[in-house]
Design an enzyme around this catalytic site. Structure first.
Site, PDB file in Angstrom:
ATOM      1  N   ASP A   1      -0.998  -1.776   6.213  1.00 46.66           N
ATOM      2  CA  ASP A   1      -0.547  -1.429   7.254  1.00 46.66           C
ATOM      3  C   ASP A   1      -1.131  -1.531   7.894  1.00 46.66           C
ATOM      4  O   ASP A   1      -2.720  -2.570   7.270  1.00 46.66           O
ATOM      5  CB  ASP A   1      -0.439   0.673   7.238  1.00 46.66           C
TER       6      ASP A   1
ATOM      7  N   GLU B   1       0.740  -1.367  -0.021  1.00 47.94           N
ATOM      8  CA  GLU B   1       0.228   0.611   0.367  1.00 47.94           C
ATOM      9  C   GLU B   1       0.767   1.079   0.241  1.00 47.94           C
ATOM     10  O   GLU B   1       1.750   1.635   0.930  1.00 47.94           O
ATOM     11  CB  GLU B   1      -0.868  -0.038   1.284  1.00 47.94           C
TER      12      GLU B   1
ATOM     13  N   ASP C   1      -3.547  -0.388   9.937  1.00 45.84           N
ATOM     14  CA  ASP C   1      -4.980   0.558  10.446  1.00 45.84           C
ATOM     15  C   ASP C   1      -5.830   0.239   9.740  1.00 45.84           C
ATOM     16  O   ASP C   1      -6.151  -0.773   8.806  1.00 45.84           O
ATOM     17  CB  ASP C   1      -3.815   1.927  10.216  1.00 45.84           C
TER      18      ASP C   1
ATOM     19  N   ASP D   1      -7.068   2.218   7.502  1.00 46.22           N
ATOM     20  CA  ASP D   1      -7.252   2.034   6.105  1.00 46.22           C
ATOM     21  C   ASP D   1      -6.269   0.585   5.195  1.00 46.22           C
ATOM     22  O   ASP D   1      -6.601   0.508   3.808  1.00 46.22           O
ATOM     23  CB  ASP D   1      -6.094   3.058   5.040  1.00 46.22           C
TER      24      ASP D   1
END
Ligand code: 0RA
Length: 645
Positions: free
Chosen positions: A506, A432, A508, A510
């Protein structure tokens, strides 16, 4: 002379009867398909069908089915009762004839035709032949009649006793013969209940009860649907958003063929579900009734669309699958002499049915759309959208195909390929963002690890639209980098350029979002990749824990707490939290996430991808209710990624 003739013919009949049922016992497969569980349950359907016929003739309103404590089954109805008078010629009651003469059932069909056919409809005598015992009870003309049979033969005379209660009906109890059904004689509750519920939907207003007396407390269910197949469709669309308020319903009869159709289009459905039945039997392989229905839907909606100028003169017609997009339907026909075709005899063959369905449905549907113009408009609008989406998808597919043909050697510019050309040792990391992509490129072993950075936000694919997916640059890069074909094409593993496809995002919100998108993509467009175990998720650490000269990485909060707990109480230590992959030094990324010797990876199972697809639909779909429900139940955990280890 004539008397002795009668006796002769009686004896001959007797012999034929015994030969008939003996044949059933010798080759049961010929009559019920198998002697496995399917054939066993068939016995029940065969008996129930007779009561259903009585209900269809208008004389029976309640059919009770019981699995008894000893494992036998009783089917009891409140119909007229099977006739019990002795036929002078055969010297046998109609009851005994029905139970002992192969194919005799139809003759007692009350003037109409026997509705059961195909797989069933072999007659109740087959059940008798394949049962250790049968107890028949008939309430009729103020008497209660009983007779017992064993392995197809009457073992008691027909007995009649006065019955204070003058109600009428028939009850057949039978114990399947365990020397025939050697695999099992155990009836499965769910199998029977599904079929009985289906029969209740197909025969509006008939009350069907089902009890299992092998368990305490007894399990009892009742199925009765005044709305018949309309209620069936309502049930099937319960979780969907309907496009028109009422189910479109067609009922009619032509040339002895009875027809019922219930139609409901839904907004948030992109395929069709059409269940076909002929003489109460599910026609899994379709047939002429379904052909007729499909033809008339396509023709009627095209003609209405042209009349209302939704399709211009020079434009092409809507295809059948466009018109059916989002449709849930049940079609049930009752045909006097059904022809069932195909290996499993689940395809209706009667050619006259095609035209009958076409004309009856056409009439009603045209009228309905005239009276409800706004319903017609919304159905047509949905079909037009489907048409445009299909067109766009086709063009986009051609684009991808042309690209991959013309520029087959031209890999996406963003791809940092590995030097190996052996897919079995090659890996591709889908990373990403450009900054994480940079770290990964520097940290990797370029000999066998390739990096493809993807921009998450651009990846955001809306709804279920094929065309948009193919137009998406990130998806096109992904397809070409992997050497994949396109949706619908058979998966060819020899084209695949890497055997490990690793999603590295990641930890998180997103990151979890992008992971869901990618998994959904793989699940929908090349499910074989998931099924054959090519897809992985990288597990980067969340923390670096330092104490003096030592350090270690922690992959979860629990992991961190456990490691800290092992330190002496007064220890000094430092925790670094990685907010994203981009924050890691390339060498850290290698050590913790990419080095095959030390990394952790989760291989994606098909259930994970299916779950991603479900989450994706909920998050992206139009419908608010399930999204709210999903966020309410999964909300707090969603950040922590539903799919991780
Ligand atoms: C034909 C004639 C009559 C009854 C039946 C069939 C009948 C068959 C079955 C099988 C299971 N339950 C059934 N209920 C009725 C009687 C005709 C008359 O009474 O006039």
């Amino acid at each position: 002379m004539s008397t002795s003739n009668q006796t002769d013919s009686y004896d001959v009949d007797q012999i034929q009867v015994l030969e008939g049922l003996e044949a059933v016992r010798k080759r049961p497969g010929m009559y019920i398909g198998t002697t496995g569980p399917r054939g066993l349950h068939h016995l029940v359907y065969e008996v129930v069908d007779n009561s259903i016929d009585e209900a269809l003739a208008g004389f029976c309103s309640h059919i009770e089915n019981d699995i008894n404590e000893d494992g036998s089954v009783s089917v009891t109805d409140d119909g007229r009762g099977i006739p019990t008078d002795i036929h002078p010629k055969t010297n046998k009651s109609a009851l005994e004839t029905v139970l002992t003469v192969l194919h005799a059932g139809g003759k007692f069909g009350g003037g109409g035709y026997k509705v059961s056919g195909g797989l069933h409809g072999v007659g109740i005598s087959v059940v008798n032949a394949l049962s250790e015992w049968v107890d028949a009870t008939v309430w009729r003309k103020g008497n209660i009649h009983t007779q017992r049979y064993e392995r197809g033969r009457a073992v008691t005379p027909l007995e009649a006793k006065p019955d204070a209660d003058h109600s009428t009906g028939t009850s057949i109890s039978f114990m399947p013969d365990n020397t025939i059904f050697t695999e099992t004689t155990n009836f499965e509750y769910n199998l029977l209940s599904n079929r009985l519920r289906e029969l209740a939907y197909l025969n509006a207003g008939v009350k069907i009860t089902f009890s299992d007396r092998r368990v305490t407390p007894h399990r009892i269910e009742t199925y009765c649907y005044e709305g018949g197949i309309r209620e069936y469709v309502t049930y099937m669309t319960r979780d969907k958003e309907t496009l028109h308020p009422d189910i479109i319903y067609v009922e009619g009869e032509k040339k002895g063929v009875q027809l019922e159709v219930a139609l409901q289009w839904c907004i948030d459905a992109y395929s069709d579900t059409i269940l076909g039945f002929a003489n109460n039997i599910r026609t899994v392989d379709g047939g002429t009734h379904l052909e007729g229905l499909k033809t008339v839907l396509t023709r009627t909606l095209n003609s209405v669309a042209r009349k209302r100028n939704k399709i211009k003169e020079n434009e092409s017609n809507l295809a059948g699958e466009n018109v059916r997009e989002g449709l849930t339907a049940v079609i049930s026909v009752k045909v006097p002499e059904p022809e069932f075709e195909g290996q499993t005899k689940t395809k209706l063959g009667n050619s006259e049915v095609r035209g009958i369905v076409d004309s009856l449905v056409g009439e009603v549907l045209n009228e309905y759309l005239d009276f409800n113009p706004q319903v017609g408009d919304t159905i047509i609008e949905k079909a037009l959208q489907a048409f445009r989406a299909a067109e766009a998808a086709r063009r986009a597919r051609e684009l991808v195909r042309r690209k991959s043909v013309l520029e087959s050697s031209l890999l996406p510019g963003k791809l940092a390929d590995c030097s190996s050309r052996d897919p079995s040792e090659s890996e591709i990391y889908l990373v990403e963002g450009d900054s994480a992509g940079g770290s990964a490129k520097q940290g990797r072993d370029r000999r066998f690890q390739a990096i493809l950075p993807l921009r998450g936000k651009i990846l955001n694919i809306e709804k279920t639209d094929d065309a948009k997916i193919y137009k998406n640059n990130e998806i096109q890069s992904l397809i070409t980098a992997l050497g994949l074909g396109i949706k619908g094409e058979e998966f060819d593993p020899s084209q695949l350029r890497y055997h490990n496809i690793v999603i590295m995002t990641d930890a998180d919100v997103d990151g979890s979002h992008i992971r869901t998108l990618l998994l959904t993509f793989f699940y929908r467009y090349q499910r074989a990749l998931v099924e054959q175990g090519y897809i992985y998720i990288a597990c980067p650490p969340l923390y670096k824990l330092e104490r003096g000269k030592n350090h270690s990485y922690c992959y979860s909060d629990q992991d961190l707490q456990e490691k800290i707990a092992q330190f002496p109480a007064n220890a000094n230590y430092h925790i670094q939290r990685f907010k994203g992959l981009g924050e890691m030094m390339p060498v850290q990324l290698w050590d913790t996430t990419m080095n095959p010797e030390t990394r952790r990876m989760k291989r994606i199972e098909i259930e994970d991808a299916a779950e991603a697809d479900r989450i994706f639909t909920i998050l992206m779909g139009d419908r608010v209710a399930p999204r709210r429900e999903f966020i309410e139940t999964h909300g707090p955990r969603l950040n922590l990624t539903e799919l991780d280890v």
